[in-house]
Write a protein that holds these residues in place. Structure first.
Motif, PDB file in Angstrom:
ATOM      1  N   VAL A 134       0.866  -1.168   0.275  1.00 14.56           N
ATOM      2  CA  VAL A 134      -0.128   0.170  -0.050  1.00 14.56           C
ATOM      3  C   VAL A 134       1.041   1.312   0.128  1.00 14.56           C
ATOM      4  N   PRO A 135       1.967   1.453   0.689  1.00 20.09           N
ATOM      5  CA  PRO A 135       2.856   2.777   0.849  1.00 20.09           C
ATOM      6  C   PRO A 135       3.183   3.008  -0.488  1.00 20.09           C
ATOM      7  N   LYS A 136       3.743   1.995  -1.209  1.00 11.38           N
ATOM      8  CA  LYS A 136       4.221   2.252  -2.570  1.00 11.38           C
ATOM      9  C   LYS A 136       2.795   2.876  -3.588  1.00 11.38           C
ATOM     10  N   VAL A 137       1.883   2.058  -3.582  1.00  9.83           N
ATOM     11  CA  VAL A 137       0.800   2.192  -4.388  1.00  9.83           C
ATOM     12  C   VAL A 137       0.302   3.750  -4.115  1.00  9.83           C
ATOM     13  N   LEU A 138       0.261   4.063  -2.845  1.00 14.31           N
ATOM     14  CA  LEU A 138      -0.093   5.459  -2.547  1.00 14.31           C
ATOM     15  C   LEU A 138       0.879   6.539  -2.787  1.00 14.31           C
ATOM     16  N   PHE A 139       2.104   6.270  -2.672  1.00  9.49           N
ATOM     17  CA  PHE A 139       3.354   7.244  -3.139  1.00  9.49           C
ATOM     18  C   PHE A 139       3.073   7.290  -4.679  1.00  9.49           C
ATOM     19  N   TYR A 140       2.929   6.449  -5.361  1.00 14.73           N
ATOM     20  CA  TYR A 140       2.833   6.421  -6.857  1.00 14.73           C
ATOM     21  C   TYR A 140       1.790   7.615  -7.454  1.00 14.73           C
ATOM     22  N   HIS A 141       0.543   7.136  -6.547  1.00 14.59           N
ATOM     23  CA  HIS A 141      -0.499   7.983  -6.749  1.00 14.59           C
ATOM     24  C   HIS A 141      -0.343   9.365  -6.597  1.00 14.59           C
ATOM     25  N   LEU A 142      -0.006   9.621  -5.274  1.00 14.77           N
ATOM     26  CA  LEU A 142       0.116  11.379  -4.709  1.00 14.77           C
ATOM     27  C   LEU A 142       1.275  11.969  -5.563  1.00 14.77           C
ATOM     28  N   SER A 143       2.492  11.156  -6.039  1.00 18.57           N
ATOM     29  CA  SER A 143       3.508  11.939  -6.673  1.00 18.57           C
ATOM     30  C   SER A 143       3.458  11.692  -8.160  1.00 18.57           C
ATOM     31  N   ASN A 144       2.336  10.917  -8.703  1.00 19.28           N
ATOM     32  CA  ASN A 144       2.131  10.862  -9.931  1.00 19.28           C
ATOM     33  C   ASN A 144       3.308  10.097 -10.950  1.00 19.28           C
ATOM     34  N   LYS A 145       3.962   9.281  -9.831  1.00 18.23           N
ATOM     35  CA  LYS A 145       4.965   8.424 -10.662  1.00 18.23           C
ATOM     36  C   LYS A 145       4.623   7.069 -10.986  1.00 18.23           C
ATOM     37  N   GLU A 146       5.355   6.434 -11.942  1.00 19.86           N
ATOM     38  CA  GLU A 146       5.374   5.242 -12.427  1.00 19.86           C
ATOM     39  C   GLU A 146       6.352   4.357 -11.454  1.00 19.86           C
ATOM     40  N   PRO A 147       5.812   2.904 -11.283  1.00 17.50           N
ATOM     41  CA  PRO A 147       6.323   2.357 -10.336  1.00 17.50           C
ATOM     42  C   PRO A 147       8.286   2.315 -10.676  1.00 17.50           C
ATOM     43  N   HIS A 148       8.366   2.350 -12.176  1.00 17.97           N
ATOM     44  CA  HIS A 148       9.810   2.219 -12.490  1.00 17.97           C
ATOM     45  C   HIS A 148      10.724   3.461 -12.127  1.00 17.97           C
TER      46      HIS A 148
END
Ligand code: GLN
Length: 287
Positions: free
Chosen positions: A24-38
């Motif tokens: 969840v933390p990564k998923v939330l971070f991608y979302h909030l920072s508008n970044k892709e996993p890579h």
């Protein structure tokens, strides 16, 4: 100030202690920072700015308090598109993507020769099914209904943002279609189908709208309601497509023997091998 790595690690640790989902933390971070996993791996040592930090902590608090991550993000991906979701609509599920996929195959099999194919989605919720079908198959003329005005607001917004031409009407099950004398080639519904007493996960029970989840004592209340009158909204030949509960095959077959004694039908399994989709061929030959 903390780095991205510290922020995520700390949140993962808390979740791990409570045996919750550590992604969840990564998923939330991608979302909030508008970044892709890579992209995340390239920014692990960067400092997190104050605003993002606050948003992240707020989101994690909501998650810790039991809210689904999809409502916290305010969206969920369905058929590769982002749909707005909130507490007024069911979060679209993978199984329902399979329903949509199978409807698209059936369109090729049964309606290839038609210029315009009329379809309705009853109990549309977020509009995931109706909007996706309208976007995937341009011959479809899609009408979608829901009893909840709050859900329809979400569905309308999804149709608008994704550029889908869908007509929405508010009302109970078939009522809005009957009132408007709408007749369809394809009738679709993913009605609430969880039996009233069935134990379900807290994150579902405590957050998602019960009006979209529970289908009476045996889960078939809304199917029976539909089956009773659906012929009023069908053309001479029509396909009916439903999602259903994994443990409802037997009672569904009993209901079909009663309401559609002469119609061929198929119950298809989802990718987990569970009975999940019902297709009824009304005056159509089963392929
Ligand atoms: N598939 C959902 C769940 O199991 C239920 C959806 C429905 O009742 N239509 O949570």
């Amino acid at each position: 100030m903390v780095t991205v790595r510290q922020l995520i690690k700390e949140a993962e640790k808390k979740l791990d202690e409570q045996q919750k989902d550590c992604n969840v933390p990564k998923v939330l971070f991608y979302h909030l920072s508008n970044k892709e996993p890579h992209q995340l791996y390239l920014m692990m040592d960067e400092e997190v700015d104050e605003e993002l930090y606050q948003q992240f902590q707020e989101g994690m608090k909501r998650y810790m308090d039991g809210e689904p991550i999809q409502y916290i993000k305010g969206k969920e991906t369905f058929f590769s598109r982002d749909f707005i979701v909130n507490e007024n609509v069911l979060i679209p599920r993978y199984e329902t993507e399979e329903l949509v996929e199978n409807i698209l195959y059936h369109i090729d099999d049964y309606f290839e020769d038609k210029e315009i194919i009329d379809l309705c989605d009853v109990g549309t919720g977020s509009g995931a099914i109706a909007v996706t079908l309208a976007l995937e198959e341009e011959k479809l003329n899609v009408t979608a209904t829901d009893i909840s005005e709050e859900a329809l607001e979400v569905a309308r917004q999804n149709a608008k943002e994704l550029g889908a031409d869908v007509t929405f009407c508010r009302g109970d099950m078939l009522e809005p279609l009957i009132e408007r004398n709408i007749k369809v080639d394809i009738f679709v519904s993913n009605p609430p189908y969880i039996p009233r007493q069935q134990e379900i996960e807290d994150v579902v029970k405590d957050n998602e709208p019960h009006v979209a989840l529970f289908g009476g004592d045996d889960g078939l209340y809304f199917y029976r309601k539909i089956f009773e009158r659906v012929k009023l909204v069908l053309k001479d030949k029509a396909l009916l497509a439903f999602e259903m509960g994994f443990d409802q095959k037997e009672i569904m077959e009993e209901a079909l023997a009663f309401y559609f004694p002469d119609c061929p039908y198929q119950i298809l399994k989802d990718m987990n091998g569970k009975d999940r989709m019902l297709f009824i061929y009304y005056h159509l030959k089963e392929h």
